[in-house]
Motif scaffolding. Structure first.
Motif, PDB file in Angstrom:
ATOM      1  N   ARG A  51     -28.918  -7.552 -22.887  1.00 57.37           N
ATOM      2  CA  ARG A  51     -29.977  -6.880 -22.286  1.00 57.37           C
ATOM      3  C   ARG A  51     -31.208  -6.847 -23.213  1.00 57.37           C
ATOM      4  NH1 ARG A  51     -25.414  -3.793 -21.206  1.00 57.37           N
ATOM      5  NH2 ARG A  51     -25.250  -3.852 -18.756  1.00 57.37           N
ATOM      6  N   LEU A  52     -31.195  -6.888 -24.526  1.00 58.22           N
ATOM      7  CA  LEU A  52     -32.299  -6.991 -25.551  1.00 58.22           C
ATOM      8  C   LEU A  52     -33.134  -8.128 -25.319  1.00 58.22           C
ATOM      9  CD1 LEU A  52     -30.640  -5.635 -28.751  1.00 58.22           C
ATOM     10  CD2 LEU A  52     -32.490  -4.563 -27.544  1.00 58.22           C
ATOM     11  N   ILE A  53     -32.346  -9.304 -25.174  1.00 58.58           N
ATOM     12  CA  ILE A  53     -32.919 -10.582 -24.724  1.00 58.58           C
ATOM     13  C   ILE A  53     -33.464 -10.580 -23.391  1.00 58.58           C
ATOM     14  CG2 ILE A  53     -32.573 -13.062 -24.261  1.00 58.58           C
ATOM     15  CD1 ILE A  53     -30.293 -12.919 -26.146  1.00 58.58           C
ATOM     16  N   LYS A  54     -33.108  -9.942 -22.506  1.00 60.86           N
ATOM     17  CA  LYS A  54     -33.894 -10.013 -21.142  1.00 60.86           C
ATOM     18  C   LYS A  54     -34.918  -9.015 -21.217  1.00 60.86           C
ATOM     19  CE  LYS A  54     -34.278  -9.372 -16.702  1.00 60.86           C
ATOM     20  NZ  LYS A  54     -35.079 -10.283 -15.808  1.00 60.86           N
ATOM     21  N   ARG A  55     -34.805  -7.977 -21.987  1.00 60.34           N
ATOM     22  CA  ARG A  55     -36.300  -7.212 -22.155  1.00 60.34           C
ATOM     23  C   ARG A  55     -37.299  -7.577 -22.968  1.00 60.34           C
ATOM     24  NH1 ARG A  55     -32.250  -2.411 -23.113  1.00 60.34           N
ATOM     25  NH2 ARG A  55     -31.948  -1.436 -20.839  1.00 60.34           N
ATOM     26  N   ALA A  56     -36.807  -8.431 -24.093  1.00 60.68           N
ATOM     27  CA  ALA A  56     -37.894  -8.972 -24.792  1.00 60.68           C
ATOM     28  C   ALA A  56     -38.548 -10.193 -24.064  1.00 60.68           C
ATOM     29  CB  ALA A  56     -37.223  -9.830 -25.738  1.00 60.68           C
ATOM     30  N   LEU A  57     -37.978 -10.898 -23.001  1.00 60.19           N
ATOM     31  CA  LEU A  57     -38.565 -11.949 -22.288  1.00 60.19           C
ATOM     32  C   LEU A  57     -39.078 -11.573 -20.950  1.00 60.19           C
ATOM     33  CD1 LEU A  57     -35.706 -14.812 -23.050  1.00 60.19           C
ATOM     34  CD2 LEU A  57     -37.723 -14.521 -24.269  1.00 60.19           C
TER      35      LEU A  57
END
Length: 71
Positions: A51-57
């Motif tokens: 989820r963190l990666i999704k939100r960052a990208l």
């Protein structure tokens, strides 16, 4: 009906693959059919990282919203 049989097959297939320490993926439809199995396959920490990666990208959640990882 045909849809119910298909869903039951997908359920058995994913659970069998996970029981054999594998994964069940499909290049099309992973987000739609596999999402409900992510908590079985991955730890809460791994899902939080995804989820963190999704939100960052994709901070606006415009790339395949509602698929693979629900935000």
């Amino acid at each position: 009906d045909e849809v119910a049989r298909c869903e039951a097959f997908i359920d058995r297939l994913v659970k069998r693959a996970l029981a054999m320490e594998g994964t069940c993926t499909g290049e099309h439809g992973v987000g739609q059919k596999k999402m409900k199995y992510l908590t079985i396959e991955h730890s809460p920490a791994a899902l939080a990282t995804m989820r963190l990666i999704k939100r960052a990208l994709d901070p606006q959640n415009i790339l395949n919203p509602g698929k693979i990882i629900a935000l």
